[in-house]
Design a protein around this motif. Structure first.
Motif, mmCIF file in Angstrom:
data_model
loop_
_atom_site.group_PDB
_atom_site.id
_atom_site.type_symbol
_atom_site.label_atom_id
_atom_site.label_comp_id
_atom_site.label_asym_id
_atom_site.label_seq_id
_atom_site.Cartn_x
_atom_site.Cartn_y
_atom_site.Cartn_z
ATOM 1 N N MET A 1 17.035 -117.502 80.608
ATOM 2 C CA MET A 1 17.989 -118.023 79.723
ATOM 3 C C MET A 1 17.782 -118.628 78.460
ATOM 4 O O MET A 1 18.879 -118.556 78.098
ATOM 5 N N ASP A 2 16.485 -118.992 78.510
ATOM 6 C CA ASP A 2 15.976 -119.195 76.843
ATOM 7 C C ASP A 2 16.580 -119.144 76.119
ATOM 8 O O ASP A 2 17.070 -119.258 74.440
ATOM 9 N N GLN A 3 16.526 -117.843 76.052
ATOM 10 C CA GLN A 3 16.929 -116.402 75.103
ATOM 11 C C GLN A 3 17.883 -116.398 74.891
ATOM 12 O O GLN A 3 18.519 -115.868 73.737
ATOM 13 N N LEU A 4 19.184 -116.532 74.880
ATOM 14 C CA LEU A 4 20.340 -116.077 75.173
ATOM 15 C C LEU A 4 21.042 -117.226 74.247
ATOM 16 O O LEU A 4 20.348 -118.633 74.028
ATOM 17 N N PRO A 5 21.841 -116.793 73.430
ATOM 18 C CA PRO A 5 22.453 -117.941 72.656
ATOM 19 C C PRO A 5 22.915 -118.755 73.016
ATOM 20 O O PRO A 5 23.958 -118.950 74.034
ATOM 21 N N GLU A 6 22.931 -119.989 72.574
ATOM 22 C CA GLU A 6 24.166 -121.496 72.832
ATOM 23 C C GLU A 6 24.869 -121.147 73.015
ATOM 24 O O GLU A 6 26.277 -121.409 73.835
ATOM 25 N N SER A 7 25.924 -119.928 72.144
ATOM 26 C CA SER A 7 27.176 -119.696 72.544
ATOM 27 C C SER A 7 27.442 -119.024 73.702
ATOM 28 O O SER A 7 28.996 -119.218 74.265
ATOM 29 N N VAL A 8 26.752 -117.769 74.992
ATOM 30 C CA VAL A 8 26.805 -118.300 75.901
ATOM 31 C C VAL A 8 27.187 -119.181 77.157
ATOM 32 O O VAL A 8 28.282 -119.184 77.628
ATOM 33 N N LEU B 1 33.592 -112.107 76.562
ATOM 34 C CA LEU B 1 32.470 -112.437 75.296
ATOM 35 C C LEU B 1 31.117 -112.647 75.958
ATOM 36 O O LEU B 1 30.468 -112.225 75.522
ATOM 37 N N ALA B 2 31.313 -113.497 76.311
ATOM 38 C CA ALA B 2 29.376 -113.837 77.604
ATOM 39 C C ALA B 2 29.249 -112.494 77.472
ATOM 40 O O ALA B 2 27.278 -112.540 77.267
ATOM 41 N N ILE B 3 29.351 -111.721 78.622
ATOM 42 C CA ILE B 3 28.704 -110.697 78.969
ATOM 43 C C ILE B 3 28.267 -110.226 78.002
ATOM 44 O O ILE B 3 27.543 -109.574 78.067
ATOM 45 N N LYS B 4 29.441 -109.661 77.161
ATOM 46 C CA LYS B 4 28.891 -108.977 75.648
ATOM 47 C C LYS B 4 27.720 -109.522 75.167
ATOM 48 O O LYS B 4 27.115 -108.620 74.021
ATOM 49 N N GLU C 1 23.899 -107.676 74.155
ATOM 50 C CA GLU C 1 23.516 -107.701 72.598
ATOM 51 C C GLU C 1 22.518 -108.440 72.918
ATOM 52 O O GLU C 1 21.316 -108.284 71.574
ATOM 53 N N ALA C 2 22.314 -108.967 73.452
ATOM 54 C CA ALA C 2 21.337 -110.364 72.656
ATOM 55 C C ALA C 2 19.806 -110.105 73.909
ATOM 56 O O ALA C 2 18.644 -109.933 73.600
ATOM 57 N N SER C 3 20.160 -109.105 75.070
ATOM 58 C CA SER C 3 19.163 -109.482 76.073
ATOM 59 C C SER C 3 18.988 -107.447 76.329
ATOM 60 O O SER C 3 17.684 -107.503 76.330
ATOM 61 N N ALA D 1 23.576 -107.698 82.779
ATOM 62 C CA ALA D 1 24.294 -108.646 81.860
ATOM 63 C C ALA D 1 25.522 -108.967 83.307
ATOM 64 O O ALA D 1 25.588 -110.546 82.822
ATOM 65 N N ILE D 2 26.173 -109.137 83.611
ATOM 66 C CA ILE D 2 26.525 -109.190 85.250
ATOM 67 C C ILE D 2 26.074 -110.006 85.674
ATOM 68 O O ILE D 2 26.353 -111.309 86.232
ATOM 69 N N ASP D 3 25.163 -109.850 86.074
ATOM 70 C CA ASP D 3 24.399 -110.343 87.026
ATOM 71 C C ASP D 3 23.643 -111.392 86.195
ATOM 72 O O ASP D 3 23.017 -112.962 86.770
#
Length: 67
Positions: free
Chosen positions: A1-8, A19-22, A26-28, A35-37
């Motif tokens: 999870m460290d690779q995800l933007p803080e905005s998530v 928006l979080a799933i989108k 995009e990030a992964s 993404a849902i998982d």
């Protein structure tokens, strides 16, 4: 999870699920299902580690998303 933007995290805390799933997709570069998982995993981590940061209860979270 460290690779995800803080905005998530902020989107999850503020019930901005789509928006979080989108952003996760995009990030992964993963599929929608992936993404849902990842979203579900991060949601549970945040509920465990930062319960006071959620604006609504677990029961209310996501209500109306599929309607």
């Amino acid at each position: 999870m460290d690779q995800l933007p803080e905005s998530v995290d902020q989107d999850i805390l503020e019930n901005r699920i789509i928006l979080a799933i989108k952003t996760i997709r995009e990030a992964s570069g993963c599929t929608l299902h992936g993404a849902i998982d990842l979203f579900a995993q991060r949601y549970e981590e945040l509920r465990r580690d930062r319960p006071a940061d959620f604006q609504i209860s677990r029961e209310e979270y996501g209500r109306g998303l599929y309607s």
